[in-house]
Write a protein that holds these residues in place. Structure first.
Motif, PDB file in Angstrom:
ATOM      1  N   MET A 227     -26.437 125.681  50.811  1.00 23.02           N
ATOM      2  CA  MET A 227     -25.518 124.965  49.931  1.00 23.02           C
ATOM      3  C   MET A 227     -25.657 125.500  48.512  1.00 23.02           C
ATOM      4  SD  MET A 227     -25.225 120.854  49.184  1.00 23.02           S
ATOM      5  CE  MET A 227     -26.878 120.746  48.447  1.00 23.02           C
ATOM      6  N   THR A 228     -24.554 125.961  47.926  1.00 22.69           N
ATOM      7  CA  THR A 228     -24.532 126.450  46.555  1.00 22.69           C
ATOM      8  C   THR A 228     -23.926 125.391  45.657  1.00 22.69           C
ATOM      9  OG1 THR A 228     -24.281 128.733  47.326  1.00 22.69           O
ATOM     10  CG2 THR A 228     -23.734 128.272  45.020  1.00 22.69           C
ATOM     11  N   ILE A 229     -24.654 124.998  44.626  1.00 20.69           N
ATOM     12  CA  ILE A 229     -24.193 123.952  43.714  1.00 20.69           C
ATOM     13  C   ILE A 229     -23.450 124.577  42.539  1.00 20.69           C
ATOM     14  CG2 ILE A 229     -24.883 122.034  42.238  1.00 20.69           C
ATOM     15  CD1 ILE A 229     -25.270 121.552  45.230  1.00 20.69           C
TER      16      ILE A 229
ATOM     17  N   ARG B 296     -15.106 114.588  49.483  1.00 20.66           N
ATOM     18  CA  ARG B 296     -16.278 113.807  49.116  1.00 20.66           C
ATOM     19  C   ARG B 296     -15.929 112.960  47.895  1.00 20.66           C
ATOM     20  NH1 ARG B 296     -21.645 113.791  50.286  1.00 20.66           N
ATOM     21  NH2 ARG B 296     -23.133 113.203  48.663  1.00 20.66           N
TER      22      ARG B 296
ATOM     23  N   GLN C 282     -13.910 117.185  45.339  1.00 20.49           N
ATOM     24  CA  GLN C 282     -14.666 115.959  45.131  1.00 20.49           C
ATOM     25  C   GLN C 282     -13.935 115.051  44.151  1.00 20.49           C
ATOM     26  OE1 GLN C 282     -18.791 116.566  45.175  1.00 20.49           O
ATOM     27  NE2 GLN C 282     -19.365 114.728  44.045  1.00 20.49           N
TER      28      GLN C 282
ATOM     29  N   GLU D  52     -23.476 126.201  37.747  1.00 24.82           N
ATOM     30  CA  GLU D  52     -23.923 127.302  38.596  1.00 24.82           C
ATOM     31  C   GLU D  52     -25.369 127.693  38.301  1.00 24.82           C
ATOM     32  OE1 GLU D  52     -20.865 130.245  37.953  1.00 24.82           O
ATOM     33  OE2 GLU D  52     -19.614 129.383  39.543  1.00 24.82           O
TER      34      GLU D  52
ATOM     35  N   GLN E  99     -23.879 120.276  38.343  1.00 29.36           N
ATOM     36  CA  GLN E  99     -24.872 119.256  38.655  1.00 29.36           C
ATOM     37  C   GLN E  99     -25.335 118.550  37.388  1.00 29.36           C
ATOM     38  OE1 GLN E  99     -28.091 120.782  41.023  1.00 29.36           O
ATOM     39  NE2 GLN E  99     -28.734 118.737  41.683  1.00 29.36           N
TER      40      GLN E  99
ATOM     41  N   GLU F 238     -20.765 120.779  45.178  1.00 31.80           N
ATOM     42  CA  GLU F 238     -20.911 122.073  45.831  1.00 31.80           C
ATOM     43  C   GLU F 238     -19.805 123.039  45.420  1.00 31.80           C
ATOM     44  OE1 GLU F 238     -21.422 122.003  50.063  1.00 31.80           O
ATOM     45  OE2 GLU F 238     -22.455 120.070  50.009  1.00 31.80           O
ATOM     46  N   LYS F 239     -20.118 124.317  45.477  1.00 30.50           N
ATOM     47  CA  LYS F 239     -19.131 125.343  45.174  1.00 30.50           C
ATOM     48  C   LYS F 239     -17.958 125.233  46.136  1.00 30.50           C
ATOM     49  CE  LYS F 239     -18.655 130.307  44.334  1.00 30.50           C
ATOM     50  NZ  LYS F 239     -19.362 131.618  44.311  1.00 30.50           N
TER      51      LYS F 239
ATOM     52  N   ALA G 267     -15.938 122.736  46.332  1.00 31.30           N
ATOM     53  CA  ALA G 267     -15.742 121.350  46.755  1.00 31.30           C
ATOM     54  C   ALA G 267     -14.408 120.797  46.291  1.00 31.30           C
ATOM     55  CB  ALA G 267     -16.870 120.474  46.224  1.00 31.30           C
TER      56      ALA G 267
ATOM     57  N   THR H 232     -13.854 125.209  42.357  1.00 29.63           N
ATOM     58  CA  THR H 232     -14.442 123.894  42.610  1.00 29.63           C
ATOM     59  C   THR H 232     -13.667 122.857  41.807  1.00 29.63           C
ATOM     60  OG1 THR H 232     -16.613 124.906  42.915  1.00 29.63           O
ATOM     61  CG2 THR H 232     -16.565 122.532  42.450  1.00 29.63           C
TER      62      THR H 232
ATOM     63  N   ALA I 115     -24.284 116.116  42.274  1.00 24.41           N
ATOM     64  CA  ALA I 115     -24.218 117.533  42.602  1.00 24.41           C
ATOM     65  C   ALA I 115     -22.884 117.824  43.280  1.00 24.41           C
ATOM     66  CB  ALA I 115     -25.368 117.933  43.528  1.00 24.41           C
TER      67      ALA I 115
END
Length: 254
Positions: free
Chosen positions: A1-3, A215, A33, A64, A6, A28-29, A31, A198, A26
């Motif tokens: 999982m790449t954030i 999400r 959300q 990142e 955050q 994710e890349k 995402a 993202t 957090a």
């Protein structure tokens, strides 16, 4: 999982008022959300901290993996963290084509030479045309922004955000105040945004939230109440009680 984005224990105090309280999120890349919550939950304060408008009282923000807590607004934007606004921030007496040319020229360091760029730099005009098409603005590209329907103005703000080539895009209530007849273009444009960007959506419109987000994070009274997949949030009795209320209690999104 790449954030991609955050926060760590983010707090913002205004005197004795705690507007965000120990928020750790957090994203994710890539995402999709959503950030939701009732009025006064702290959503705007959180977004203003993420984008550098407000400095946190404590906590840390990473883009990142890089600490951006102390970076200015424009440095965060250049690093790839871009937002739209709940209330439009547009050049009212410029056309969409002119506005996008300004944004692209500024991004590329052309500065005050953007008028020359508008007429003579083919790559700028190619990108302007692509953004106008992507955001359903071709038909109004040469009309002053001040006379555009409000839905088109919202689409222009999304186009301007995309002109900055964001890696993380914060969409602050993109359909707020838009008449029902103009909402579909915005919903379709948001749904078709590039997969490598993202996206965090701040929104009250549950149709948009549940059709777009994978999400959801729920803020209440400045703190993170819960987060999870849409289906889990839809069934959460705490969320129903404090925010979604009758819509979900009636089963519309369950």
């Amino acid at each position: 999982m790449t954030i991609a984005l955050q926060t760590f224990n983010l707090v913002k105090r205004f005197g004795g008022l705690v507007a965000t309280n120990d928020v750790s999120i957090a994203v994710e890349k890539g995402a999709r959300q959503a950030l939701i919550g009732p009025n006064g939950a702290g959503k705007t304060t959180l977004i203003n901290q993420l984008t550098g408008v407000l400095a946190p009282s404590s906590g840390r923000i990473e883009l990142e993996g890089h600490d951006i807590t102390s970076l200015s607004v424009h440095k965060r934007a250049r690093a790839g963290l871009v937002r739209t606004f709940q209330i439009n921030q547009l050049f009212k007496h410029m056309t969409p084509a002119e506005s996008l040319s300004v944004a692209i020229s500024e991004r590329d360091g052309l500065g005050a030479r953007f008028w020359r760029a508008l007429g003579h730099r083919g790559e700028v005009m190619d990108e302007v045309a692509a953004l106008l098409d992507q955001c359903k603005l071709i038909d109004v590209m040469h009309r002053e922004t001040r006379v555009l329907p409000y839905g088109k103005q919202r689409l222009l703000e999304i186009a301007l955000a995309l002109a900055a080539k964001p890696r993380v895009l914060l969409l602050d209530e993109p359909v707020a105040g838009v008449p029902d007849g103009e909402r579909r273009e915005i919903l379709n444009t948001v749904a078709a945004l590039p997969e490598d960007v993202t996206i965090v959506l701040i929104e009250h419109d549950m149709d948009l939230v549940f059709s777009f987000a994978k999400r959801i994070s729920v803020l209440v009274s400045g703190g993170l109440l819960t987060e999870g997949a849409c289906a889990d949030i839809a069934r959460d009795p705490r969320v129903k009680a404090v925010y979604l209320g009758e819509e979900l209690a009636g089963g519309e999104y369950v």
